[in-house]
Design an enzyme around this catalytic site. Sequence first.
Site, mmCIF file in Angstrom:
data_model
loop_
_atom_site.group_PDB
_atom_site.id
_atom_site.type_symbol
_atom_site.label_atom_id
_atom_site.label_comp_id
_atom_site.label_asym_id
_atom_site.label_seq_id
_atom_site.Cartn_x
_atom_site.Cartn_y
_atom_site.Cartn_z
ATOM 1 N N HIS A 135 0.848 -1.322 0.028
ATOM 2 C CA HIS A 135 -0.003 0.051 0.039
ATOM 3 C C HIS A 135 0.735 1.291 0.039
ATOM 4 C CE1 HIS A 135 -2.949 2.654 0.657
ATOM 5 N NE2 HIS A 135 -3.295 2.704 1.979
ATOM 6 N N CYS A 136 2.019 1.124 0.052
ATOM 7 C CA CYS A 136 2.975 2.131 0.412
ATOM 8 C C CYS A 136 3.899 2.939 -0.992
ATOM 9 C CB CYS A 136 3.844 2.126 1.526
ATOM 10 S SG CYS A 136 2.882 1.851 2.849
ATOM 11 N N ILE A 137 5.000 1.823 -1.116
ATOM 12 C CA ILE A 137 6.144 2.265 -1.989
ATOM 13 C C ILE A 137 5.572 2.368 -3.483
ATOM 14 C CG2 ILE A 137 8.581 1.762 -2.712
ATOM 15 C CD1 ILE A 137 8.575 0.067 -0.007
ATOM 16 N N ASP B 147 2.744 6.007 -2.549
ATOM 17 C CA ASP B 147 3.213 7.173 -1.827
ATOM 18 C C ASP B 147 3.640 8.104 -2.544
ATOM 19 O OD1 ASP B 147 1.551 6.113 -0.099
ATOM 20 O OD2 ASP B 147 3.201 5.483 1.050
#
Length: 456
Positions: free
Chosen positions: A289-291, A294
């Site tokens: 869900h991040c790299i 974001d």
Amino acid sequence: MRKTSKTERQRPHREPLTSEALWKSAIKERTARVGIVGMGYVGLPLMRTFCRAGFKCLGFDIDAKKVAKLNAGQSYIKHIPSALIAEVISSERFEASDDPQALESADAVLICVPTPLTKTRDPDMTYVENTAHLIADHLHRGQLIVLESTTYPGTTRELVKPILESTGLQAETDFFLAFSPEREDPGRTDHTTETIPKVVGGIGPKSLAIADALYAAAVKRTVPVSTCEVAEASKIIENVYRSVNIAMINELKKLFDRMGIDVWEVVNAAATKPFGFQAFYPGPGLGGHCIPIDPFYLTWKARQFGMNTRFIELAGEINTSMPEYVVTRLTEALNERKKAVKGSKVLVLGLAYKKDVDDIRESPSIELIERLQARGAKVDYNDPFVPRTHEQREHNLKLTSKKLTAAMLKSYDCVVIATNHSTYDYEWMVKHASLVVDTRNATAGVKKGREKIVKA
Ligand SMILES: NC(=O)c1ccc[n+]([C@@H]2O[C@H](COP(=O)([O-])OP(=O)(O)OC[C@H]3O[C@@H](n4cnc5c(N)ncnc54)[C@H](O)[C@@H]3O)[C@@H](O)[C@H]2O)c1
């Protein structure tokens, strides 16, 4: 929304914590009640941390099924054991609710809701906005609101603050507002929410002091910074740093493959330098869900300042090209064996985006499966932590995990190791498979049958 007066917004049940001194005493006495919005991969460990530190926590989520499970003492995330939820429920430190009214009883409200991208890869702020409106409906004097979701610098001040202030209450005067990025890394065992330093930025000095004091009571170390924007930016650069470095090594993997050099051996050798080098490993693409997401929050914000974030864009381009690279390597390997992708049976091992977790968000395995299916392959998967696929925003594979046996491994034209779960027996897999495409160097220790392995 109806505007309520400041007096109406006084909390009925106890004296509101309207000053730093009142807050500090409530933190010391552990009478400050912590509300957490979003009981997901981030919200749950955060709740555990505050409960362990002696605070009473309320977990608010709009998903009634999750709320019911939690109140029944059950976890729905692999690395958070049900026993832990049962323990905090039975000790009466924690309760979950899907009733926004419950937020009124919280002195601090920590926001841990998703921050995805839209189809056009712009920040999708709807979760944060909806949450801010929900909190505004129940906001009262003295409350501390902290955004933890990863986002672009400026979100707390430009988006959250005006929504909360639409109630007539003023940040820093009537209520307190801060940003403190979640730095969770699911599946990691050497660091926990308690031991990872917590960066905190306030909308003003009082908000900073109160938010910092609250976190300092629950985690080993806090890192107060001068503004919310610094705290927001500090989280984004952590993810940009990872994305850019992974992209660099993914590109070098393609080059070293052509040169007949094993990229994993190269990285491991370089990593013996005691300073100046941090090892990043290649893979089938970025997930989670991040790299993959974001950094593009910053790209979007940068455009408002007339700048392109070229490193981020390039890294995104290289990382998203990796599933196709794996498909190309797999096609070549089948071709060597006089087989076409069309009609071949392919087994993808690991659906989660990284080892030993059950999270399939943005997983490159899904991209791999769809690309192989588009070329006419018959694709199955196995993942001990993902028994079946569920509908996602952009995918709906409708597959169930196949049970691994020697006979079934033999029945596939190719087995692709997409996720290197620790529970897999790679020696055994290579023994029974006819061709193994390894995207993670998971077979590094396998002695026999190496001629069947193609690294990709
Ligand atoms: N997962 C990670 O490893 C990780 C690490 C660091 C930071 N983050 C960041 O933390 C944030 C949350 O991520 P996550 O992985 O925990 O997401 P998640 O999807 O696991 O959990 C989010 C929860 O929020 C709930 N929710 C959505 N809208 C809501 C609303 N209006 N009110 C109440 N609940 C609502 C959802 O039902 C869900 O249970 C994101 O910004 C993410 O980038 C995630």
